[in-house]
Motif scaffolding. Structure first.
Motif, mmCIF file in Angstrom:
data_model
loop_
_atom_site.group_PDB
_atom_site.id
_atom_site.type_symbol
_atom_site.label_atom_id
_atom_site.label_comp_id
_atom_site.label_asym_id
_atom_site.label_seq_id
_atom_site.Cartn_x
_atom_site.Cartn_y
_atom_site.Cartn_z
ATOM 1 N N ALA A 398 70.254 28.530 60.876
ATOM 2 C CA ALA A 398 70.584 27.878 59.607
ATOM 3 C C ALA A 398 72.035 27.417 59.582
ATOM 4 N N ASP A 399 72.923 28.209 60.216
ATOM 5 C CA ASP A 399 74.333 27.838 60.262
ATOM 6 C C ASP A 399 74.545 26.579 61.100
ATOM 7 N N LYS A 401 72.329 24.344 61.749
ATOM 8 C CA LYS A 401 71.669 23.241 61.036
ATOM 9 C C LYS A 401 72.621 22.668 59.984
ATOM 10 N N TRP A 402 73.320 23.552 59.269
ATOM 11 C CA TRP A 402 74.270 23.101 58.253
ATOM 12 C C TRP A 402 75.484 22.429 58.907
ATOM 13 N N THR A 404 75.754 20.780 61.533
ATOM 14 C CA THR A 404 75.475 19.465 62.129
ATOM 15 C C THR A 404 74.772 18.528 61.147
ATOM 16 N N LYS A 405 74.776 18.888 59.869
ATOM 17 C CA LYS A 405 74.097 18.084 58.831
ATOM 18 C C LYS A 405 72.632 17.868 59.218
ATOM 19 N N ASN A 406 71.977 18.989 59.508
ATOM 20 C CA ASN A 406 70.570 18.975 59.897
ATOM 21 C C ASN A 406 70.353 18.115 61.143
ATOM 22 N N PHE A 407 71.262 18.301 62.130
ATOM 23 C CA PHE A 407 71.180 17.579 63.404
ATOM 24 C C PHE A 407 71.081 16.069 63.161
ATOM 25 N N SER A 408 72.009 15.604 62.366
ATOM 26 C CA SER A 408 72.039 14.208 61.943
ATOM 27 C C SER A 408 72.208 13.256 63.124
ATOM 28 N N CYS A 436 81.506 18.466 57.020
ATOM 29 C CA CYS A 436 81.892 17.450 58.005
ATOM 30 C C CYS A 436 83.387 17.155 57.930
ATOM 31 N N ARG A 446 71.257 21.446 71.701
ATOM 32 C CA ARG A 446 69.917 21.911 71.314
ATOM 33 C C ARG A 446 68.973 21.677 72.501
ATOM 34 N N GLU A 485 63.760 28.241 69.240
ATOM 35 C CA GLU A 485 64.788 27.214 69.380
ATOM 36 C C GLU A 485 65.977 27.840 70.113
#
Length: 695
Positions: A398-399, A401-402, A404-408, A436, A446, A485
């Motif tokens: 979750a960290d 994910k946050w 990286t802006k949900n792996f943007s 960011c 990933r 993952e």
């Protein structure tokens, strides 16, 4: 104070066996007078055993350059022998950590040497005379630079010979404006034949008290290990900020630094001898290792002393370890092994993935049980406890994910065979995900799903956890979650990958920057190949070379890396790599044999791409030019046609002699037979010499 000794002026200090470049320039005495305002005392910048050193403006070609002009004092104990030794030696040695000799002048009794000017003077000045507040990291970098210069002297002038400096001391370590260290003063240097059973030179004892090797003083037998001893004293000077011999005390109380420090260490007073200015800057681990390096240099038995090659690698490791310590977070560190086995989505069957050195399996950490499948004590996935994983952080999915802006897609840095890499941010002190642009930038990798990629993830994590070098990417932590993952989190490199800059950016890289990148890669490879367990990278390609904001190269992607062959073996078989364009012929044309020379072939391809600005394979080129190696190798071998394949974006802004030497090195790396390829250490030495030509 110099040790006494006599030598006839006509005695040569070097030998014609020392091969190198053309002799340096001869200056007229009138030119020297004009450059120094007729030796104006206000221009004196130093004074040594040879004589005074003046700051002067020299006309060199079409340029006016600042130079250091060293004039022999008529009262000096040195003379023609030392003068001509210096001229002969420095006109034939080229290395970025050796001072460059511009020219000389001999006119009647006048003997004058003209060097490149070193704005920051000597290491001795800053340690003992000026009180400069040098940080611990600055001191370490100076030591590393000086050790590289000495290592080159001992091994870099050819297979047949090496050079023994014979007067290594802090006053002979000069500092450039960027604080790069350069070895100077070669008046006492001697040639040493490296291919003979007897590796010493019998000579009259000369040198400087406090730095003088006791064995050399007692026997008159000069070896490269005499330089190593003196460098050990320099290391103690840097650590303690005390002179090699403290003559400010009464004569009966004169302090010999080497003896005093060794006694203090034995008595457990290590922390008390450190310069108080840096005492709080050194990590305990780095202090212990640095002192160990100095002690090995100062061993009474020369055979037990380190080589300068070993000193270089050890100091680089200390530097990286110190940088890790400086950047380490204050939160409690978590160990990797408590959760490792339960991360795996499949049972293993005891395969050896090439990461356990031969004979060390019994020391390795056994993996427990996974998903109900028994994994016995004979199943050991990781290297032995020599490797330290305690500095790796465990991140939550979750960290990341946050962070990286949900792996943007906007933060996507690149993709490879094993997965994608994203830019992320974490808080400097807590490692919590940050918004960011705030906190520390990190690269979040990933991994793709599937057994093969998980194996690469584990290989990379276990290997990078035990590597420490300025030219190896720093692994910060890892992550796995219940959905299988897998992530690795690295330090972020501002200039991204070398292939991106070399092939796709509008502004071309200069010749000098390209050489800096290649030298960084060579240093990383030398560290891997010379490490205790000898690592074969198997990832040599432009996309696996990352660059920081100063274009320092860092090797990354160790998912296919392997430890070297067993002792007594020269190679072993391996699984064929997919990215075959960088793979050595013996891996895919023969029997899958793998050695460190396989990495050298891949580096040869990278050298060629860097020289030409062209990718290894390009279907848009004419048929005969699809393979860069096949096409360009024929041209590289012909000196007169080299410019045909040089990157036109360089606009011929490079020294031709340097480009020719570079082409020759590239061909050697691409040799079909592994035994004909140079070692990574030889590649590094050649590149440093080529860079020195560039100056």
């Amino acid at each position: 104070m110099s040790a006494t000794g006599h030598r006839k002026d006509s005695e040569p200090s070097t030998s014609s066996s020392l091969q190198g470049s053309e002799p340096c320039r001869h200056f007229e005495f009138s030119e020297i007078q004009q450059a120094t305002n007729d030796f104006d005392e206000s221009l004196v910048i130093g004074h040594g055993g040879f004589g005074k050193v003046y700051r002067g403006n020299i006309i060199n070609g079409s340029s006016l350059v600042i130079a250091a002009v060293k004039r022999l004092d008529s009262m000096s104990s040195q003379g023609a022998a030392e003068f001509w030794a210096e001229v002969e030696m420095l006109s034939k040695l080229q290395h970025c950590n050796l001072v460059s000799l511009i020219g000389y002048c001999n006119y009647g009794k006048e003997m004058i040497l003209v060097y490149e000017y070193m704005p920051n003077g000597t290491l001795e000045d800053h340690l003992h005379n000026l009180g400069t507040p040098l940080s611990w990291l600055e001191r370490l970098n100076i030591c590393i630079g000086a050790s590289r210069g000495l290592h080159y002297l001992h091994t870099g002038t050819g297979i047949q010979v090496g050079v023994i400096h014979r007067d290594v001391k802090s006053s002979n370590i000069l500092l450039h404006e960027n604080w790069a260290a350069k070895i100077s003063d070669f008046g006492l240097s001697k040639i040493s034949q490296t291919n003979r059973p007897s590796t010493y030179v019998k000579t009259v004892v000369k040198g400087t008290f406090g730095y003088l090797d006791p064995n050399y003083y007692a026997t008159g037998k000069l070896t490269r290990k005499s330089d190593v001893y003196a460098f050990g004293v320099v290391l103690l000077e840097v650590l303690c900020r005390k002179r090699a011999v403290d003559t400010t005390l009464d004569e009966e109380q004169w302090l010999n630094l080497a003896r005093w420090a060794q006694e203090s260490i034995k008595e457990g007073n290590l922390k008390h001898i450190i310069d108080s200015d840096i005492r709080d800057q050194i990590s305990p681990k780095c202090l212990k290792e640095f002192v160990r390096i100095a002690e090995k240099c100062l061993h009474n038995n020369p055979k037990q002393r380190s080589t300068m090659a070993e000193v270089v690698v050890s100091l680089e490791s200390v530097l990286t370890s110190q940088e890790k310590f400086n950047n380490s977070m204050q939160t409690p560190r978590k160990t990797i092994f408590g959760r490792m086995v339960n991360m795996l989505p499949f049972p293993f069957k005891g395969e050896n993935y090439g990461l356990i050195p031969a004979g060390r399996a019994e020391q390795s950490l056994a993996v427990g049980r996974s998903a109900g499948s028994a994994v016995g004590a004979d199943h050991k996935m990781f290297p032995d406890k020599h490797y330290d994983y305690s500095g790796l952080e465990t991140f939550k999915f979750a960290d990341l994910k946050w962070a990286t802006k949900n792996f943007s897609k906007d933060l996507h840095l690149g993709s490879g065979g094993s997965g994608k890499v994203f830019l992320g941010w974490i808080d400097k002190s807590t490692l919590a995900p940050s918004t960011c642009g705030n906190g520390n930038s990190v690269a979040v990798r990933r991994f793709n799903k599937g057994r093969r990629h998980v194996e690469q993830w584990m290989t990379e994590m276990s290997l990078l956890g035990g590597l420490a070098h300025p030219n190896i990417i720093r692994l910060l932590g890892y992550c796995n979650d219940e959905k299988h993952e897998y992530f690795l989190v690295y330090e972020y490199m501002e200039n991204r990958s070398f292939d991106h800059i070399l092939f796709t950016t509008a502004k071309p890289l200069s010749w000098g920057i390209r050489l800096i990148v290649m030298i960084g890669v060579a240093r990383g490879l030398t560290y891997l190949h010379s490490s205790k367990n000898q690592v074969i990278w198997r990832g040599v390609k432009t996309s696996n070379i990352l660059l920081d904001q100063d274009f320092n190269a860092k090797l990354w992607d160790f998912g296919l890396a392997k430890f070297g062959p067993k002792i007594g073996k020269t190679h072993f078989s391996t699984v064929f790599m997919e990215d075959y364009v960088y793979v050595a012929p013996e891996e895919y044309l023969q029997t899958g044999y793998l050695t460190v020379k396989s990495d050298i072939y891949g580096f040869g391809v990278v050298l060629l791409e860097t020289l030409t600005g062209l990718r290894m394979l390009d279907g848009h080129r004419p048929n005969e030019q699809h393979s860069l190696v096949d096409w360009a190798s024929q041209i590289l071998a012909k000196r007169e046609t080299l410019e045909e394949i040089m990157d036109p974006r360089l606009q011929q802004n490079y020294p031709l002699v340097a480009a020719l030497k570079y082409a020759e090195l590239t061909l050697r790396c691409l040799a079909h037979k592994p035994k004909d390829r140079p070692s990574s250490e030889e590649v590094l030495q050649d590149l440093e010499q080529i860079y020195d030509i560039n100056k």
